[in-house]
Design an enzyme around this catalytic site. Sequence first.
Site, PDB file in Angstrom:
ATOM      1  N   GLU A 223      -7.652   5.203  -4.564  1.00 25.86           N
ATOM      2  CA  GLU A 223      -8.115   5.820  -3.460  1.00 25.86           C
ATOM      3  C   GLU A 223      -8.229   7.191  -3.615  1.00 25.86           C
ATOM      4  O   GLU A 223      -7.733   8.108  -4.493  1.00 25.86           O
ATOM      5  CB  GLU A 223      -7.022   5.668  -2.251  1.00 25.86           C
ATOM      6  CG  GLU A 223      -6.711   4.474  -1.587  1.00 25.86           C
ATOM      7  CD  GLU A 223      -5.865   4.608  -0.362  1.00 25.86           C
ATOM      8  OE1 GLU A 223      -5.640   5.614   0.012  1.00 25.86           O
ATOM      9  OE2 GLU A 223      -5.207   3.680   0.072  1.00 25.86           O
TER      10      GLU A 223
ATOM     11  N   GLU B 298      -7.297   7.078  11.961  1.00 27.58           N
ATOM     12  CA  GLU B 298      -8.025   7.537  10.919  1.00 27.58           C
ATOM     13  C   GLU B 298      -9.591   7.966  10.921  1.00 27.58           C
ATOM     14  O   GLU B 298     -10.200   7.987   9.861  1.00 27.58           O
ATOM     15  CB  GLU B 298      -7.673   6.953   9.428  1.00 27.58           C
ATOM     16  CG  GLU B 298      -6.407   7.095   8.932  1.00 27.58           C
ATOM     17  CD  GLU B 298      -5.777   6.705   7.498  1.00 27.58           C
ATOM     18  OE1 GLU B 298      -5.755   7.422   6.837  1.00 27.58           O
ATOM     19  OE2 GLU B 298      -5.863   5.382   7.509  1.00 27.58           O
ATOM     20  N   LYS B 299      -9.908   7.926  12.174  1.00 30.33           N
ATOM     21  CA  LYS B 299     -11.378   7.994  12.252  1.00 30.33           C
ATOM     22  C   LYS B 299     -11.966   9.265  12.026  1.00 30.33           C
ATOM     23  O   LYS B 299     -13.099   9.134  11.541  1.00 30.33           O
ATOM     24  CB  LYS B 299     -11.609   7.736  13.702  1.00 30.33           C
ATOM     25  CG  LYS B 299     -11.070   8.575  14.718  1.00 30.33           C
ATOM     26  CD  LYS B 299     -11.697   8.226  16.116  1.00 30.33           C
ATOM     27  CE  LYS B 299     -10.967   8.974  17.324  1.00 30.33           C
ATOM     28  NZ  LYS B 299      -9.830   8.994  17.400  1.00 30.33           N
TER      29      LYS B 299
ATOM     30  N   TRP C 133      -5.422  14.349   7.503  1.00 34.17           N
ATOM     31  CA  TRP C 133      -3.637  14.341   7.816  1.00 34.17           C
ATOM     32  C   TRP C 133      -3.427  15.859   7.467  1.00 34.17           C
ATOM     33  O   TRP C 133      -2.152  16.126   7.662  1.00 34.17           O
ATOM     34  CB  TRP C 133      -3.249  13.519   7.177  1.00 34.17           C
ATOM     35  CG  TRP C 133      -3.459  13.276   5.529  1.00 34.17           C
ATOM     36  CD1 TRP C 133      -4.663  12.092   5.207  1.00 34.17           C
ATOM     37  CD2 TRP C 133      -3.273  13.925   4.338  1.00 34.17           C
ATOM     38  NE1 TRP C 133      -4.844  12.222   3.790  1.00 34.17           N
ATOM     39  CE2 TRP C 133      -4.109  13.374   3.338  1.00 34.17           C
ATOM     40  CE3 TRP C 133      -2.369  14.984   4.311  1.00 34.17           C
ATOM     41  CZ2 TRP C 133      -3.896  13.652   2.106  1.00 34.17           C
ATOM     42  CZ3 TRP C 133      -2.232  15.435   2.971  1.00 34.17           C
ATOM     43  CH2 TRP C 133      -2.996  14.904   1.822  1.00 34.17           C
TER      44      TRP C 133
ATOM     45  N   ASN D 291       0.816  -1.185  -0.238  1.00 32.69           N
ATOM     46  CA  ASN D 291      -0.061   0.131  -0.022  1.00 32.69           C
ATOM     47  C   ASN D 291       0.885   1.305   0.096  1.00 32.69           C
ATOM     48  O   ASN D 291       1.586   1.442   0.928  1.00 32.69           O
ATOM     49  CB  ASN D 291      -0.967   0.106   1.289  1.00 32.69           C
ATOM     50  CG  ASN D 291      -1.755   1.312   1.283  1.00 32.69           C
ATOM     51  OD1 ASN D 291      -2.346   1.534   0.308  1.00 32.69           O
ATOM     52  ND2 ASN D 291      -1.648   1.896   2.483  1.00 32.69           N
ATOM     53  N   GLU D 292       0.735   2.052  -1.024  1.00 39.27           N
ATOM     54  CA  GLU D 292       1.429   3.441  -1.079  1.00 39.27           C
ATOM     55  C   GLU D 292       2.851   3.129  -0.790  1.00 39.27           C
ATOM     56  O   GLU D 292       3.542   3.802   0.208  1.00 39.27           O
ATOM     57  CB  GLU D 292       0.742   4.567  -0.187  1.00 39.27           C
ATOM     58  CG  GLU D 292      -0.456   5.074  -0.818  1.00 39.27           C
ATOM     59  CD  GLU D 292      -1.109   5.781   0.182  1.00 39.27           C
ATOM     60  OE1 GLU D 292      -0.698   6.140   1.316  1.00 39.27           O
ATOM     61  OE2 GLU D 292      -2.073   6.702  -0.246  1.00 39.27           O
TER      62      GLU D 292
END
Lengths: 534, 534, 534
Positions: free
Chosen positions: A177, A225-226, A185, A18-19
């Site tokens: 994404e 990341e909520k 962020w 991922n990334e």
Amino acid sequence: MAERYGHHPALALWHVSNELGCHNGRSYGERDASGFRTWLRSRYGDLDALNSAWGTDFWSQRYSAWEEVQPPRVAPSFVNPTQQLDFARFCSDALREQLRAETAVLRRHTPDVPVTTNFMVMGHFSLMDYATWTGDLDLVSNDHYMQATDPDAHIELAFCADHVRGLAGRQPWMLMEASTSAVSWQSVNAAKPVHQLRRNSLTQVARGADAVLYFQWRAARAGAEKYHSAMLPHAGTDSELWEAVVGLGGDLQRIAEVTGSTVSSPVALVLDYEAWWGAELDAHPSDQLSYRRTAERWYRALWEANVGVDVVPRGTDLTGYRMVLAPMLYLVTDADVAALEGAASGGAHVLVTYFSGVVDEHDHVRLGGYPGAFTELLGVRADEFRPLLPEQTVHVAGDLLGEATGTSWSEPVAATDAEVLARYTDGPSAGYAAVTRAERGEGGAWYVSTELDLDAVRAVVAAVCDAAGVGPAVTASPGVEVVVRHGDGADYVFAMNHTDAEGTVEAGGHDLLTGSDHAGSTTVPAHDVVVLRR
Amino acid sequence: MAERYGHHPALALWHVSNELGCHNGRSYGERDASGFRTWLRSRYGDLDALNSAWGTDFWSQRYSAWEEVQPPRVAPSFVNPTQQLDFARFCSDALREQLRAETAVLRRHTPDVPVTTNFMVMGHFSLMDYATWTGDLDLVSNDHYMQATDPDAHIELAFCADHVRGLAGRQPWMLMEASTSAVSWQSVNAAKPVHQLRRNSLTQVARGADAVLYFQWRAARAGAEKYHSAMLPHAGTDSELWEAVVGLGGDLQRIAEVTGSTVSSPVALVLDYEAWWGAELDAHPSDQLSYRRTAERWYRALWEANVGVDVVPRGTDLTGYRMVLAPMLYLVTDADVAALEGAASGGAHVLVTYFSGVVDEHDHVRLGGYPGAFTELLGVRADEFRPLLPEQTVHVAGDLLGEATGTSWSEPVAATDAEVLARYTDGPSAGYAAVTRAERGEGGAWYVSTELDLDAVRAVVAAVCDAAGVGPAVTASPGVEVVVRHGDGADYVFAMNHTDAEGTVEAGGHDLLTGSDHAGSTTVPAHDVVVLRR
Amino acid sequence: MAERYGHHPALALWHVSNELGCHNGRSYGERDASGFRTWLRSRYGDLDALNSAWGTDFWSQRYSAWEEVQPPRVAPSFVNPTQQLDFARFCSDALREQLRAETAVLRRHTPDVPVTTNFMVMGHFSLMDYATWTGDLDLVSNDHYMQATDPDAHIELAFCADHVRGLAGRQPWMLMEASTSAVSWQSVNAAKPVHQLRRNSLTQVARGADAVLYFQWRAARAGAEKYHSAMLPHAGTDSELWEAVVGLGGDLQRIAEVTGSTVSSPVALVLDYEAWWGAELDAHPSDQLSYRRTAERWYRALWEANVGVDVVPRGTDLTGYRMVLAPMLYLVTDADVAALEGAASGGAHVLVTYFSGVVDEHDHVRLGGYPGAFTELLGVRADEFRPLLPEQTVHVAGDLLGEATGTSWSEPVAATDAEVLARYTDGPSAGYAAVTRAERGEGGAWYVSTELDLDAVRAVVAAVCDAAGVGPAVTASPGVEVVVRHGDGADYVFAMNHTDAEGTVEAGGHDLLTGSDHAGSTTVPAHDVVVLRR
């Protein structure tokens, strides 16, 4: 995992890691040092070649054993620039090795299942040289998030989509994404209006994406990341956002036939990671230049004119492009120089800006006057760089621009074999050329030696387009973005309205989204999108 | 030390340690990691409970052994927020353990000598949860220093004093440290005029201090604090400062009878360290919010109106308060929600602001719409946060406020069971509610969804005061601060003039400082203080 | 190396190391700690003396073993200031030891070849106490680079040259390094116009340099300094820069006879590295003061008036100077105080500014009122410092200045034995003295207690010059800088025009650069230089 899920009926595509490089793009530990040495041995063969490439005679840096070589760690003064450049190359290659290792396992178990990984072609992220990765993938994927503080984030989005398409060899790609609304962020994570959620996604499709996905399905209650938006927000299904996501799902179904169609552009803009790394090394004439900002600045004038642009890596075959932009192409090989010269002599109009062609692949300056590699192509020569202080503005005048301004940079450019289109009227390069044009075979070569104001950039781009015979495929009212995808049996005109008022696109056909038919021209409601089959 | 000095006739009070946590409030080493694990075992019992509380399914953070758990050290991306929150709790508890260990020794040797330690209820210091410490002390003490760059430092002083009193259960407390003039640890350490030295100290007494001390006796010639002011400056006794300190000593003697009297307030403002820690974690919708700034902003409007406020921790019994403010009360337990609901149904007016009630004690989001815990109490619901960019201002209008502005934050608030008092007229939440009011039993519940300008805050506070039947105990001319301490046989009215001109307090009595008597109303000279017994 | 090249016929001078301390001026490792302890033992003899000098009773820092002593490493709060000061002394001495060790070898092999090392008297570089190094050198050398963002960089250049001459005991010195055009280590590395290249170099000669060299011969193609200008640029010999360098070579030949001549000045400005280190320690009344900026501010007024200044270290014999400036001379020994008092009683006019004479050599405050060491000399006393906030300005008025402003600092100065020339009219020291003058024997002592605006500084300097009978050796039109070097048989008048227009110097003679002769007065073309023998 390949053993367990390799034959699951729902398996359509492997997404590896991922990334890659997002949080570990550079690493300076002992194992990295060891890997770096192995990589350097493979690149240079012997230490003499490394010493020569790194210019180690300067500052008494000569290496006499491989064990002496280190990553470019923190030092009391500037670190060797070629060491820094090679370390960037090594880090990108090292993460590509991880990709290859995982891909190899998957291909062994499921040879017929395609493999991808998500790039981060987005804003100022530049740690990986994706141009060297695409050969390892069956499908190019990208993650794209918008910067809340950028009033032109929609242009940045288009630029990134055109870059991903350039990396993908102009074939369809996948948006892995994006966010439905706010991310979590940035300093302030502004929400997206729901019309923007829809328009952003359809713009990615317009520019070549055959799939648009979101991170994430359901907003988490806990964890880091909520507060990142999702398809299903904390508020639940009783929310504007959920409805918009469901609505977009319907839209995608309605335009499903565009899948596989492609975009073709008359303009190539060369954006290269090695040139980027090189251009932004330390101890340069100015730390105020930004490679990415410069590229997007020139792109923007073409975006505004709805002229199609492929953003392509150095080394791309430029045949067929009528216009080629090389903004701040700092590092070039001799082959790159020949490719641009070939494009011009083949009839294309090539535009080069300041701080291009300065060094070769080892970051060695090309001597004899700036812009080293391109003095012949452009017919210009400057014997010094004269960067401008942060608040400093110079004036530029000429028939092409009228009165304009320059910032960040200037050069005392003499036109040795070119026409001067605009000159500095003050500042450290007063009297010298700011914009030049040279006839080269069927084509031309243009040079711009300062960071022009936006209106001046527009004027130069318009002049080059005019000389190259380049224009929009479809015209539209201001603020309406238009892209055409070409399918086997039909073309698809995407028109995205970025304004608060109704707009028009000068195209007719069957609107896949509404089912209605239009002749000649079509209305695009405020913030809305139309997709015409014609 | 307890053995040697425990029976010294001058021993009146033990002061344990100094400003616990000031320079070591967070520590990330191996011993801290071990202590953190022990603390977590005690809190959670087993790893399943910890994994659940920390939401470790997200980002594959599941722990399968206690040894894997670390303090929230530097990481390439965001650290688990509940881990951060628990670490803050652990650090506060660990320093309380030190306090307890030292106190235990002292209590064994000198069971009759009271013990204190100096808190730092001051500015943005928030590392220790003092509400959990007061049970270990016989007397609450505080250090308070003013910020030279804050034009409202005198309001900040009052806020802190009211907070210390709230922590002390509304009983008298001690000011352990303040400065006579400049400190030495700010960027520019401005000197204090001598009238301010006196007024600051007497304000602390007015707000419940039974003792006011200074750091330090004599200005040192050497060392890191040699430029910190003292009672005796470098210049010696031939100085304005020394004279002022001696004068203050006389003043304190003259008002000695106020010792033991208490302050009672109609308003409670809930300020809580866990909510503070939670509210300012990273990866939030906006990093522009400040818990402390928000609390002081609402307090300020009450200070200006001379309305008494107890600044109290979450969990305080709210019985008897006619008005309760909950600014940015981000983290609340179900019990906290019930307490506020109980206050409203019991007749109090409760005011809640944006970013309140968002999470539970584990920092898990309360689902179903914001402000999660309080949607029922307030009769409002928003399905998204829409924070504002740093320079962004939105407009708000309504009968209550007229035309006002909001910054930092907005929400698309729907009034599900409340009256809308003001709406956004532009910005990302245009048309939605900015201020609402709900009738709840005998009381009411008010919600404010943006950072209103100061005049608007004043208007909202005035409306809530009016609804709650709350006003100043004693009125005074503008800029004259008034507080009443209640003794066994008398009340003491303290009036502090913060202006350059003569003021008036609408109270009579015997002025303990001058010995003169006043009927009905009393003049307060510029920058002066009067203390009336009545 | 000494063995191999010691008898080479081209060997004229040894240059030891390079910019000692530039990148390693402070080092905090274990070997440094050990060296620091040895140095401290040698300085203090026993721990009692160290404990007393460092004031370790404060904050319980008493040392009972040498091994406990550490360098002033990162700490959670302020580190002992005398420890910091001694560490600065140690570091400077440690690098001097390196110089001595290398010099000793060279002197053994080639006793007749002189030795130098290049100082960095330039901008804010202050890590080495060069005043203690000059005794180890046969010739003082300096590197000087200009700051592109400083509009007064030419005054800064003059200040540094006068400082190098002061360090060299007013004897000729060598400019080891300067740049022909841009450097490569600033944020934006602006190019120098070629007329500036020439004028800068000749100014260094005017102020005592007998040699002016450049870094570097040929611009490198590779490495960390490839964008640093050189005598031969990347562009090659077909460049303005190369021609200018060749031209300067001719100029230097034409003025060769000035070699060995000296500059003598009526004014001494005391600039001291220990005072500088002390003045800028942390935990001070204000971190807005700058030692170097303050010194250059007072120097500037004299430069504008073409009054000659020697910038000299503390401890220099002040005999013969008619005027002595001591800006922010924070740290002074009793001998320094006596020297300034002696200068005044001997007929000189001494000007002292705020934050002078505050501490002794151990950074211990001199008690009894500020400015501790100088209250008697100046006839003033303040019982407190009252620094101003960053944006704060106060007003000052008096016959000498008219209406002026002060920033950064103020003090409630009482004139105990001095005449008040200007008073604060507002701000924290309103009514107190801002500028005073005391008659002292044949001379006088002036005090300035705030950072006056430039016009006010000019007025004070003019008044002190007038009282001291000091003026320019040669007058010139505004913007023309004049310096006189005195040779055995002739004087040399250097006039540098810093303006875009023709100027005049009121001197005649033979112009060594052009060969023409002038009587009475000489024209100096824009940006040009004349060197008159008379």
